[in-house]
Structures are given as structure tokens and as C-alpha cells.
Motif scaffolding. Structure first.
Motif, short mmCIF file in Angstrom:
data_model
loop_
_atom_site.label_atom_id
_atom_site.label_comp_id
_atom_site.label_asym_id
_atom_site.label_seq_id
_atom_site.Cartn_x
_atom_site.Cartn_y
_atom_site.Cartn_z
N GLY A 1 15.27 4.79 44.22
CA GLY A 1 15.10 4.82 42.77
C GLY A 1 13.92 3.99 42.29
O GLY A 1 14.07 3.09 41.48
N SER A 2 12.72 4.32 42.77
CA SER A 2 11.51 3.59 42.42
C SER A 2 10.47 4.52 41.81
O SER A 2 10.62 5.74 41.85
CB SER A 2 10.95 2.89 43.66
N ILE A 3 9.42 3.95 41.25
CA ILE A 3 8.37 4.74 40.62
C ILE A 3 7.11 4.60 41.45
O ILE A 3 6.63 3.48 41.70
CB ILE A 3 8.13 4.30 39.16
N LEU A 4 6.59 5.74 41.90
CA LEU A 4 5.44 5.77 42.79
C LEU A 4 4.28 6.52 42.14
O LEU A 4 4.49 7.43 41.33
CB LEU A 4 5.81 6.46 44.11
N LEU A 5 3.07 6.14 42.54
CA LEU A 5 1.86 6.78 42.04
C LEU A 5 1.52 8.00 42.88
O LEU A 5 1.62 7.96 44.12
CB LEU A 5 0.68 5.80 42.08
N THR A 6 1.14 9.09 42.23
CA THR A 6 0.64 10.27 42.93
C THR A 6 -0.69 10.70 42.33
O THR A 6 -0.99 10.39 41.17
CB THR A 6 1.62 11.46 42.85
N ASP A 7 -1.48 11.41 43.12
CA ASP A 7 -2.75 11.96 42.67
C ASP A 7 -2.62 13.47 42.45
O ASP A 7 -2.07 14.18 43.30
CB ASP A 7 -3.85 11.71 43.71
N SER A 8 -3.12 13.93 41.33
CA SER A 8 -3.13 15.37 41.06
C SER A 8 -4.25 16.03 41.85
O SER A 8 -5.34 15.47 41.99
CB SER A 8 -3.35 15.61 39.57
N THR A 9 -3.97 17.22 42.38
CA THR A 9 -5.00 17.96 43.10
C THR A 9 -5.68 19.01 42.24
O THR A 9 -6.50 19.78 42.72
CB THR A 9 -4.38 18.66 44.33
N TYR B 1 11.10 8.45 42.05
CA TYR B 1 11.33 8.93 43.41
C TYR B 1 12.50 8.18 44.03
O TYR B 1 12.59 6.96 43.95
CB TYR B 1 10.07 8.73 44.25
N ASN B 2 13.41 8.94 44.68
CA ASN B 2 14.61 8.34 45.24
C ASN B 2 14.90 8.90 46.64
O ASN B 2 15.92 9.53 46.88
CB ASN B 2 15.81 8.58 44.31
N GLU B 3 13.94 8.69 47.53
CA GLU B 3 14.09 9.06 48.94
C GLU B 3 14.36 10.55 49.15
O GLU B 3 15.10 10.95 50.05
CB GLU B 3 15.16 8.20 49.62
N GLU B 4 13.75 11.37 48.32
CA GLU B 4 13.87 12.81 48.48
C GLU B 4 12.79 13.31 49.45
O GLU B 4 11.96 12.53 49.90
CB GLU B 4 13.73 13.50 47.11
N PRO B 5 12.76 14.61 49.74
CA PRO B 5 11.79 15.12 50.71
C PRO B 5 10.34 14.90 50.29
O PRO B 5 9.99 14.94 49.11
CB PRO B 5 12.11 16.62 50.75
N VAL B 6 9.52 14.65 51.28
CA VAL B 6 8.06 14.59 51.14
C VAL B 6 7.49 15.57 52.16
O VAL B 6 7.95 15.62 53.30
CB VAL B 6 7.53 13.16 51.38
N GLY C 1 9.88 17.57 45.43
CA GLY C 1 10.59 16.63 46.30
C GLY C 1 10.94 15.34 45.59
O GLY C 1 11.21 14.34 46.26
N PHE C 2 10.95 15.36 44.29
CA PHE C 2 11.28 14.14 43.53
C PHE C 2 12.06 14.54 42.30
O PHE C 2 12.21 15.72 41.98
CB PHE C 2 10.00 13.37 43.15
N ASP C 3 12.58 13.53 41.59
CA ASP C 3 13.45 13.77 40.45
C ASP C 3 12.60 13.99 39.19
O ASP C 3 12.30 13.06 38.45
CB ASP C 3 14.38 12.56 40.28
N VAL C 4 12.23 15.23 38.96
CA VAL C 4 11.28 15.57 37.90
C VAL C 4 11.88 15.38 36.51
O VAL C 4 11.16 15.13 35.53
CB VAL C 4 10.74 17.01 38.10
N ILE C 5 13.20 15.46 36.40
CA ILE C 5 13.90 15.28 35.12
C ILE C 5 14.45 13.86 34.97
O ILE C 5 14.36 13.26 33.91
CB ILE C 5 15.06 16.30 34.99
N HIS C 6 15.03 13.34 36.02
CA HIS C 6 15.68 12.03 36.11
C HIS C 6 16.43 11.62 34.84
O HIS C 6 15.97 10.84 34.03
CB HIS C 6 14.70 10.93 36.48
N ARG C 7 17.61 12.16 34.69
CA ARG C 7 18.53 11.77 33.62
C ARG C 7 17.89 11.86 32.22
O ARG C 7 18.16 11.05 31.34
CB ARG C 7 19.05 10.35 33.86
#
Length: 841
Positions: free
Chosen positions: A741-749, A765-770, A819-825
């Protein structure tokens, strides 16, 4: 005939009550319900609970029932005030005193000492937010009866010194769902089975994860009660847990403890709960756990949000029966989750008197809860002035911290990518009782110039801890047990500016500028620029554009997008035909967005895609529910797809299908017919798999969320791997990756579905698939450096350069794998647009 019989039965019940009401006796729950709350195999529906409180109010001058509003599905939502006749008659004055104590900026210490003599301690007990944890709704009637009917000195002292807010259920809809299900299947093989749907229409168990975001009707109602109207100094939230653990949990809470909460408040909470544990022990109630399982870190529950509002927030968790059916447990059946308790058959500091096993009944739960309730009530009644003065002191200390230590304020500039979402963040703070101000002049903070109109949140206010805890970046403490990293009870972080994509600046210097308080419900009017032309264009910057798009389509405006850049338009730009400029302008202004009339007509317009289907399995899925809520909030029409529709390939008029997070086996096989009635058993089956594959091959879009992304990997033959799968299969002490249950940085392609979003996108992100893929396109990628923004991350090398969001072509269609919680509650507004774009392009 049935209806006539029911009417006769109701009249008969009230005829039995009539002598009681006439002669002034207080009716017991048994006299109204026909059974004693706590009897085996007996539950009360919401109407029956309402009837009892109505009867109690009619017969007792110590009870007043207040309807606060309607539940999600339209049932009455009530609270009962229980106090002396004099206190109820003077309730407005008591509330005024409590409000003054909650804000020491308006009340001097000397005045507070006088006010606590005149005032009464307002406290709240809340029941059955999780509707299968149903004992406390029955307990509420027994407690109310005891307080209303007893003439004992201890009850008189309680009624004289306390105003009790008693909420029989925080989820009335769920009470009826659970009671109806239990009564229907009592004495059948399915008596103890889980319902095949969520017990809160949208959130299920997650309805107790909404106490800062306030996205649900019930939490909105109670947040207003707590932090705007009544200001209770204690909120006890009454729960149940699994059958096989301790018989009851009470604080102190397990580590880690959130540092934003005043140590003095923690001490007060621990002292009160320790007395309740003492009384339970004296009464011979074994199996009580403390300092275990439930930590003091996270924010979003009904026991944790009050702690950030200077109130004593207490959670109790009793072991469950099978609803109202008793269970028999042998010592070898008892098990522990770890987290402070490691063997339920051994004496330990967190579990001093083990329960030996035996029968466990709903009546046992109520007996434990009654001892706790009476302890709280008696102690606070005896020391009413001390508790009230400490409530004032907790707030005063927060204000002093805000004045004297950084950060001093949070600053929210007007220049934002998404203004309506920015105002949504401000609304969250205001609903939680926080004050937001607006600069009347330009000013400088830490060398940065801020314009007039900047939103300012000073921390020298009573709810400083609430505000700071929502807005700051978190560093979750690393904890190991037996070599394995220990998970938080819920999540490591919730930093809202990062989740919502809103720029917020922390000021470590005091802010000196003239400012004015921002009224609740503040809006900024949207604007259309340019001269009316053939099309209205949307820039993709605001989530509210989706509402405009959906309204337009609903009202037969044609809508298009472009697949490639056509300067000045970027790929993904939305074009809505200008059939009615007045209506389009009105919607833009109402939604607070920016739009412009097209300067020139684009080429190669592609129609926006139509309605999505959302898989609704008979395994209750909270993410499915949250997705429905978000779709409805943004006026996105959708169709719920059950197993039979997918097995039949009934996808008429659908252009996309969404699978919420669940593993592939559960999607295909569902639940066993030994677990639920046959009509709710099974999954989509292999015929459903074939239909989904055909749907995508023919041009449809499949959208997977979290763990459901393993489904197309296993069954569609795509060349995609989950790079974390091998690590997740190792024993916990040997795992390298850790990101709960943490917040990670991603880069848009630069994919079209990132249209309108920044180049760098924080994700929850909460340990979902990568993913690593030999086909398809990464929509987002993790950077080559540690991407942690808030929370905790270990083993980041495993995800370096990999993708948490993939687009994979399949026949004429495509698969978007989130692979992440796009809605998250309903919190992650900053990534909603990724899902919305996947639906329309």
C-alpha cells in the motif's frame, strides 16, 4: 393472505405493548422483538431495530431518536441520544459548550475549566458497520434498555454526566441483507455461507476505509455528526473478527504508532481501555488480547480518524459466531495471525488469560461488549470534567504545535492540471473539519512567489493531525518478525496530493499574509474559449471532462477523438459536435472545466467507444463496487456482467469488459456448490474464457485490474510475464520485494490513454503484478531509480524499467492490463483518467 397475516401480527404486537406504554413501564427488547437479543439463531432486521428505538423513545424521557438522513439504498439512518431528561431538554447548550471546547482558539484555559463544570461529556458508540459483525446492533438495544430502565445510582450518574450518541448500525442496508440471507438459509447447509454480494452496496468491508475520503453516504452523515455538529470526545467502533482468534481485542494498539497523534491522547485511550480489560478479567471473561493485531498507524477507519480529531478512538473486535449460530472450538482450532500474539494456548503479555475453547455464541459477544460499554460509561461519568478538559487540551496542543513547529501550513496554488480535483481535495479536508483559507494578496513562502487566491491550510488549528496526516509524505517504519518484513494492518500510506494528482506545497516557515476563510462547497466556474465552431474540444486535463463527454453522448451529441497528433491538437483530443452551444457551455461552466471551440476541423475522426461491461462475480469484490461508484459519480453508463452473461457471450452493445482484481482460478471456477446455493456457484467456465477471447479478437477491449491481469497471461497465450510472481511464491522471510500500500512514481511512455496526464504519474501500488512483455506496449514504466514517493519499498531492482500498465494487441482488439489499484477506494483521482481513457479510445 400473507400480507393480511403480517398486519394482524403487527397489530397484535402493538396491542401487547399498549399496556406497557400506557402505564409508563419501559419495554424490553424481548417484549418488542419477541426474543432476547443474544439468543441463538435470532437476528433483528433494520425495521425491527427501528421499531424498538421508536418504542423506547415513546416510553422513556431519557431517549431521543434522530433521523440523520438516508442510507445508500434509502433506509432511515438514525442515532439515539441517551441522557437525562434535563440534558436532552438542554441539548443545544450542551452542544455549544462541546463546540467551544473543541476549539481552544475561541476558549481560554480559564473559561474551559468553567465550561466543563456546566457541560456534559458527549461520547459515541457505533455498531455493525460491517453487517456480518452483527452482534453489536443487538447489543445496542440491550444497552439502550439498561440506560432507559434502570434506576440504579450508577445509571443515574451516567445519565447526569454523559450524552451518549448510540448508532445501532452504520450500515442499515447491510443489516437487512445479512438478516434476510441468514433467515432464508437457516437450518440448511448454507446457514454459515457468505452472501454472494457486498454487504455495503458499493464498498462491502471497505466501508470502514472511507473515514477521510468520505465517498459514501453513511460516512458523510457521520463525519458531519462527529466533526461539525456534536464533537464527541470518545468514539467506540464495535466490530467482530474471525472465529478462531482471541475472544476480544481492545487497545492499546499494536505497533507502529502514527507519530501525528498526541502521546497524551494515546495515554488517555490506553488508560481507559486497560480499565475495561480489568473489568472483563474480574468478570471471568477470558481470551482478551491487547497490544496486538490492529496497529495505530493507518488513518481511514472509524477508530483511527477520531484520533486525528482529538477524540479517543477505540476499536473492539470480538470473535464471531456463525452470525447467530453458535460454534464449537477446540484448543487446536484456535489460531493467531501473529502481529503480537503467536500461540493462543499460551499466556503472553498481549494475551494474559487464554480462552480454553468450547461453545461460542452471539450472546457471549454481547456480554463482553456490555462489560466494556459499562466500564467506559461509568469511568467517564465519574470523571466527566477531566475527560472534557483533556479533550480541550488535546486540541490546544495541536494548535500550539501548528504555531511553533514546522510544517506551519500547506499551500495549494490555483495553477493545477485539474481544478475540480483540486477542489475535491479541499472538500475532503473541509468535510473532515479542517479549515482552508485563501490569500487576499500575493505572498512569498520559502523563496517562492504565490499569487492572490492561493489556498492556504494553516496548521495552527484543532484538527492539525488530521490535515498533516492526509497531506504529508509517509515513511513507513521497517519492521521484521522472524526475518520477514511485517506488513501493516492495512496500508503504508495514503498521501492524498500524490493519489489525486494535486500540487501541494509544505511550508516550513510561518505564512504572513492577509487571508479569508474558504466557504464549504467553493466552486470555480468553468470556461469555454474561442469562437463557436463545429466542435468543442477537450484537453484531457480534468476528470470532469468525462462527465461532459458522457452527458453529450447521452443527449445524442456525436463525440470523436484523434489517434495521431494534428497540431494544435494532441492525439487523444476529444471533439464533441456543436449541436447546441448553449447546453455545452452550461455543462462546461457547471463542471468547472476548461474547453475550447475547435480552431479548425480535424481529419480522421474516430467515434468514442461506447458502454463498458463490469464483471460482477458471486465472490463479493470490493474493487468491483468501488468501480461502480466511481463510474456513477462520473456518469459513466455500464452494464454489470454476471457469470451466466459471460458464459452466454451476452456482450451486446458493449465495447469493453472490465475484470476487477481476483485470481484466474476464481474467475473461472467461482464458488463451490458446497459453499453457496447452486444458483450462486461456479464461475465463467471455459466457455466464458472462449467468449472473452472472441470478444477481444473481434475488436473489443479487455481491461484487467490487479490480480485479474494473470487471467489473460494464463488463458490468452500472450507473451507477458509478471516479474514478481517468482518472488511472491517464496516464503515470506525469503522474499525480496515489499511494497504494501505505497505510492510509487511511474513514467508515461506517451500512449494515447495517458492523454491529458503529466509525464510522471504517481500510482497507488500494493504488490500487484508488474509486467515484462515481448509484445504490446508499456503505457507506464517504473524509472531506473527507486520510485518510492510515500510508504515503503524494498527490492525495487525487481521492477526497474518494468511496466505496471500494459497495452497488448489481440486480434482486432486489445487488452489493457492494470497491475495497480487505479481506483483505490475512490481515492486515486490522479489515475482515474487512465481507466476512463482505456474505456473510450
Amino acid at each position: 393472505m400473507m400480507k393480511k397475516a403480517m398486519r394482524i401480527s403487527t397489530l397484535f404486537s402493538f396491542s401487547l405493548l399498549l399496556p406497557i406504554l400506557v402505564f409508563g413501564a419501559i419495554p424490553s427488547p424481548k417484549q418488542v422483538l419477541g426474543f432476547e437479543p443474544g439468543e441463538d439463531f435470532k437476528l433483528a432486521s433494520w425495521d425491527e431495530i427501528l421499531k424498538y428505538f421508536d418504542v423506547l423513545q415513546s416510553s422513556s424521557e431519557n431517549v431521543k431518536v434522530i433521523e440523520l438522513g438516508k442510507s445508500t439504498l434509502g433506509r432511515k439512518f438514525i442515532m439515539a441520544l441517551i441522557s437525562s431528561k434535563e440534558n436532552i431538554e438542554n441539548i443545544d447548550q450542551i452542544r455549544k459548550i462541546q463546540k467551544k471546547l473543541h476549539d481552544p482558539r475561541t476558549t481560554s484555559p480559564e473559561e474551559a475549566k468553567e465550561l466543563v463544570k456546566k457541560g456534559k461529556a458527549i461520547i459515541a458508540f457505533t455498531c455493525s458497520i460491517h453487517s456480518t459483525e452483527i452482534a453489536s446492533s443487538l447489543f445496542s438495544m440491550r444497552l439502550a434498555y439498561w440506560l432507559a430502565s434502570s434506576n440504579s445510582p450508577e445509571v443515574k450518574e451516567i445519565l447526569e454526566n454523559i450524552v451518549l450518541i448510540l448508532v445501532p448500525s452504520l450500515n442499515p442496508d447491510g443489516i437487512d441483507m445479512v438478516v434476510d440471507w441468514y433467515r432464508k438459509y437457516l437450518n440448511t447447509p448454507y446457514e454459515a455461507s457468505q452472501m454472494p454480494w457486498l454487504y455495503h452496496y458499493y464498498a462491502g468491508h471497505d466501508n470502514n476505509r472511507d473515514w477521510f475520503m468520505v465517498a459514501l453516504k453513511e460516512t458523510e452523515i457521520m463525519t458531519k455528526v462527529y466533526y461539525h455538529e456534536w464533537f464527541p470526545l470518545l468514539i467506540w467502533d464495535i466490530h467482530q473478527m474471525g472465529q478462531n482468534g482471541p475472544r476480544l481485542f481492545l487497545p492499546p494498539y499494536y505497533d507502529p504508532i502514527n507519530p501525528n497523534i498526541d502521546p497524551l491522547l494515546w495515554r488517555e485511550l490506553n488508560l481507559l481501555c486497560s480499565e475495561a480489560v480489568l473489568e472483563l478479567t474480574k468478570a471471568g471473561k477470558k481470551g482478551v488480547a491487547t497490544n496486538a493485531i490492529f496497529d495505530g498507524w493507518y488513518n481511514s477507519a472509524n477508530r483511527s480518524a477520531p484520533l486525528r480529531h482529538n477524540a479517543i478512538g477505540i476499536l473492539s473486535e470480538a470473535a464471531s459466531a456463525n452470525l447467530a449460530s453458535p460454534v464449537f472450538l477446540r484448543p487446536q482450532n484456535l489460531s493467531s495471525r501473529g502481529r503480537g500474539i503467536y500461540d493462543l494456548n499460551l499466556t503472553q503479555s498481549s494475551y494474559l488469560e487464554p480462552w480454553e475453547g468450547g461453545w461460542w455464541r452471539i450472546g457471549d459477544i454481547i456480554e463482553y461488549e456490555e462489560i466494556v460499554a459499562k466500564t467506559f460509561l461509568k469511568r467517564i461519568a465519574r470523571e466527566k470534567e477531566r475527560y472534557m478538559l483533556n479533550y480541550y487540551e488535546f486540541a490546544r496542543r495541536q494548535i500550539e504545535k501548528g504555531k511553533n513547529e514546522p510544517p506551519y501550513a500547506y499551500l495549494i496554488p490555483l495553477e493545477q492540471r485539474d481544478i475540480p480535483t483540486t477542489l475535491k481535495l479541499i472538500d475532503v479536508i473541509q468535510k473532515g473539519g479542517g479549515e482552508v483559507w485563501r490569500a487576499k494578496k500575493s505572498f512569498k513562502a520559502e523563496g517562492v512567489n504565490f499569487p492572490e487566491g492561493t489556498f492556504i491550510i494553516p496548521l495552527s488549528q484543532p484538527y492539525r493531525a488530521f490535515i498533516k496526516d492526509l497531506l504529508e509524505v509517509k515513511v513507513y517504519p521497517e519492521r521484521r518478525v522472524g526475518g520477514a518484513l511485517e506488513y501493516p494492518y492495512d496500508e503504508a500510506t495514503w498521501t492524498l496530493p500524490l493519489q489525486m494528482g494535486v500540487k501541494v506545497f509544505e511550508s516550513n516557515q510561518p505564512i504572513n499574509v492577509e487571508m479569508e476563510i474558504l466557504p464549504h462547497g467553493f466552486k470555480i466556474k468553468g470556461k469555454v474559449t474561442g469562437k463557436p465552431s463545429s466542435y468543442l474540444t477537450l484537453s484531457g486535463r480534468s476528470n470532469n471532462e468525462i462527465i461532459l463527454l458522457m452527458r453529450s453522448i447521452k443527449n445524442n451529441f456525436k463525440a470523436y477523438y484523434i489517434k495521431e497528433n494534428q497540431p494544435p491538437y494532441k492525439k487523444g483530443t476529444i471533439f464533441i459536435e456543436n449541436r447546441d452551444p448553449k447546453t455545452l457551455t452550461k455543462w462546461v461552466e457547471e463542471l468547472g472545466i476548461s474547453a475550447s471551440w475547435a480552431e479548425k476541423n480535424p481529419k480522421d475522426l474516430i467515434p468514442v467507444k461506447g458502454k463498458p461491461g463490469l464483471y460482477k462475480p458471486f465472490i463479493p469484490n470490493m474493487d468491483e463496487g468501488w468501480t461502480r461508484l466511481v463510474f456513477e459519480n462520473f456518469e459513466i453508463p455500464y452494464e454489470s456482467l454476471n457469470n451466466s452473461k459471460i458464459r452466454a457471450g451476452d456482450f451486446k452493445n458493449l465495447t469493453s469488459i472490465i475484470l476487477p482484481p481476483m485470481n484466474a482460478k476464481s474467475i473461472i471456477e467461482g464458488r463451490s456448490s458446497q459453499d453457496v446455493p447452486p444458483e450462486y456457484s461456479g464461475g465463467i467456465g471455459m466457455e466464458g474464457v472462449s467468449n472473452l477471447k472472441e470478444f477481444v479478437r473481434n475488436g473489443g477491449t479487455l481491461i484487467t485490474m490487479g490480480s485479474s491481469s494473470e487471467f489473460p497471461i494464463e488463458y490468452f497465450g500472450i507473451k507477458v510475464t509478471n516479474v514478481l510472481k517468482e518472488d511472491r511464491e517464496k516464503p515470506p522471510e525469503k522474499r525480496e520485494f515489499f511494497a504494501p500500500g505505497s505510492i510509487l512514481l511511474t513514467d508515461s511512455t506517451g500512449s494515447i490513454i495517458t492523454f491529458g496526464l503529466p509525464d510522471e504519474i504517481p500510482i497507488f501500488y500494493n504488490e500487484e503484478p508488474v509486467f515484462d512483455s515481448k509484445e504490446g506496449n508499456a503505457v507506464l514504466k517504473f524509472p531506473d531509480f527507486n520510485p518510492i514517493l510515500s510508504g515503503i519499498l524494498r527490492g525495487e531492482s525487481l521492477i526497474k524499467g518494468k511496466s505496471p500498465l500494459l497495452e497488448v494487441p489481440y486480434g482486432k482488439g486489445k487488452i489493457f492490463m492494470f497491475g495497480f489499484d487505479v481506483i483505490h477506494r475512490a481515492q486515486a483521482h490522479g489515475t482515474f483518467r487512465l481507466l476512463f481513457n482505456a474505456l473510450i479510445y
